[in-house]
Design a protein around this motif. Sequence first.
Motif, PDB file in Angstrom:
ATOM      1  N   PHE A  36       7.838  23.843  18.235  1.00  8.78           N
ATOM      2  CA  PHE A  36       9.141  24.036  18.869  1.00  8.78           C
ATOM      3  C   PHE A  36       9.539  22.722  19.516  1.00  8.78           C
ATOM      4  N   ARG A  37      10.809  22.627  19.854  1.00 13.08           N
ATOM      5  CA  ARG A  37      11.265  21.470  20.611  1.00 13.08           C
ATOM      6  C   ARG A  37      12.335  21.885  21.597  1.00 13.08           C
ATOM      7  N   GLN A  38      12.461  21.108  22.666  1.00 17.77           N
ATOM      8  CA  GLN A  38      13.457  21.393  23.699  1.00 17.77           C
ATOM      9  C   GLN A  38      14.154  20.107  24.072  1.00 17.77           C
ATOM     10  N   TYR A  92       8.401  18.161  22.405  1.00 13.14           N
ATOM     11  CA  TYR A  92       7.890  18.949  21.290  1.00 13.14           C
ATOM     12  C   TYR A  92       6.656  19.729  21.721  1.00 13.14           C
ATOM     13  N   TYR A  93       6.649  21.018  21.381  1.00 13.26           N
ATOM     14  CA  TYR A  93       5.591  21.925  21.788  1.00 13.26           C
ATOM     15  C   TYR A  93       4.917  22.551  20.578  1.00 13.26           C
ATOM     16  N   CYS A  94       3.609  22.680  20.667  1.00 10.17           N
ATOM     17  CA  CYS A  94       2.828  23.431  19.697  1.00 10.17           C
ATOM     18  C   CYS A  94       2.675  24.855  20.228  1.00 10.17           C
ATOM     19  N   ALA A  95       2.698  25.821  19.341  1.00  9.38           N
ATOM     20  CA  ALA A  95       2.586  27.219  19.740  1.00  9.38           C
ATOM     21  C   ALA A  95       1.740  27.976  18.728  1.00  9.38           C
ATOM     22  N   SER A  96       1.176  29.084  19.174  1.00  4.30           N
ATOM     23  CA  SER A  96       0.362  29.907  18.285  1.00  4.30           C
ATOM     24  C   SER A  96       0.531  31.385  18.611  1.00  4.30           C
ATOM     25  N   GLN A 118       1.393  21.808  26.411  1.00  3.60           N
ATOM     26  CA  GLN A 118       2.185  21.219  27.491  1.00  3.60           C
ATOM     27  C   GLN A 118       3.326  20.353  26.967  1.00  3.60           C
ATOM     28  N   GLY A 119       3.283  20.003  25.712  1.00  9.07           N
ATOM     29  CA  GLY A 119       4.366  19.248  25.107  1.00  9.07           C
ATOM     30  C   GLY A 119       4.095  17.758  25.023  1.00  9.07           C
ATOM     31  N   THR A 120       4.780  17.117  24.087  1.00  8.00           N
ATOM     32  CA  THR A 120       4.742  15.666  23.939  1.00  8.00           C
ATOM     33  C   THR A 120       6.173  15.189  23.685  1.00  8.00           C
ATOM     34  N   GLN A 121       6.563  14.130  24.369  1.00  7.36           N
ATOM     35  CA  GLN A 121       7.945  13.668  24.322  1.00  7.36           C
ATOM     36  C   GLN A 121       8.192  12.784  23.104  1.00  7.36           C
ATOM     37  N   VAL A 122       9.279  13.059  22.419  1.00 11.97           N
ATOM     38  CA  VAL A 122       9.739  12.224  21.308  1.00 11.97           C
ATOM     39  C   VAL A 122      11.133  11.705  21.650  1.00 11.97           C
ATOM     40  N   THR A 123      11.304  10.402  21.609  1.00 13.37           N
ATOM     41  CA  THR A 123      12.598   9.784  21.874  1.00 13.37           C
ATOM     42  C   THR A 123      12.984   8.919  20.682  1.00 13.37           C
ATOM     43  N   VAL A 124      14.160   9.181  20.138  1.00  8.83           N
ATOM     44  CA  VAL A 124      14.656   8.422  18.990  1.00  8.83           C
ATOM     45  C   VAL A 124      15.865   7.618  19.443  1.00  8.83           C
ATOM     46  N   THR A 125      15.778   6.310  19.299  1.00  6.12           N
ATOM     47  CA  THR A 125      16.854   5.426  19.745  1.00  6.12           C
ATOM     48  C   THR A 125      17.689   4.966  18.555  1.00  6.12           C
TER      49      THR A 125
END
Length: 126
Positions: A36-38, A92-96, A118-125
């Motif tokens: 998932f992503r937020q 971005y989150y992993c889920a199960s 807990q999520g990991t941040q992805v930033t696209v410039t």
Amino acid sequence: QVQLVESGGGSVQSGGSLRLSCAASGGRAKYHWAWFRQPPGSEREGIASIAVHHGTDYADSVKGRFTISQDNAQRMIYLQMDSLTPEDTAMYYCASVSAWRYDYAPALETTYWTDWGQGTQVTVTS
């Protein structure tokens, strides 16, 4: 209950690629997995899932650009992200969810998925 830890996020230029990883530990069942992503100021959205029997599903927004995969032996779940755009910027989150609950991976809606990283941040410039 399974514990999930994401990694691999970072900053990348538009058109670039990233590979996210999710390490799973604990739990005794077989699981379906999802990403998932937020985005900032938005709700969490499901983008990809992979079932115990390896069937996959993708949100239209990432279809053809993102690929979900799993390594059952290592209990790792991956998200290969190509052709990234600034609109992909998000946490971005992993889920199960246990395969005891659903025979197939459920819909990409947060209500169906029970365990979260807990999520990991992805930033696209641009």
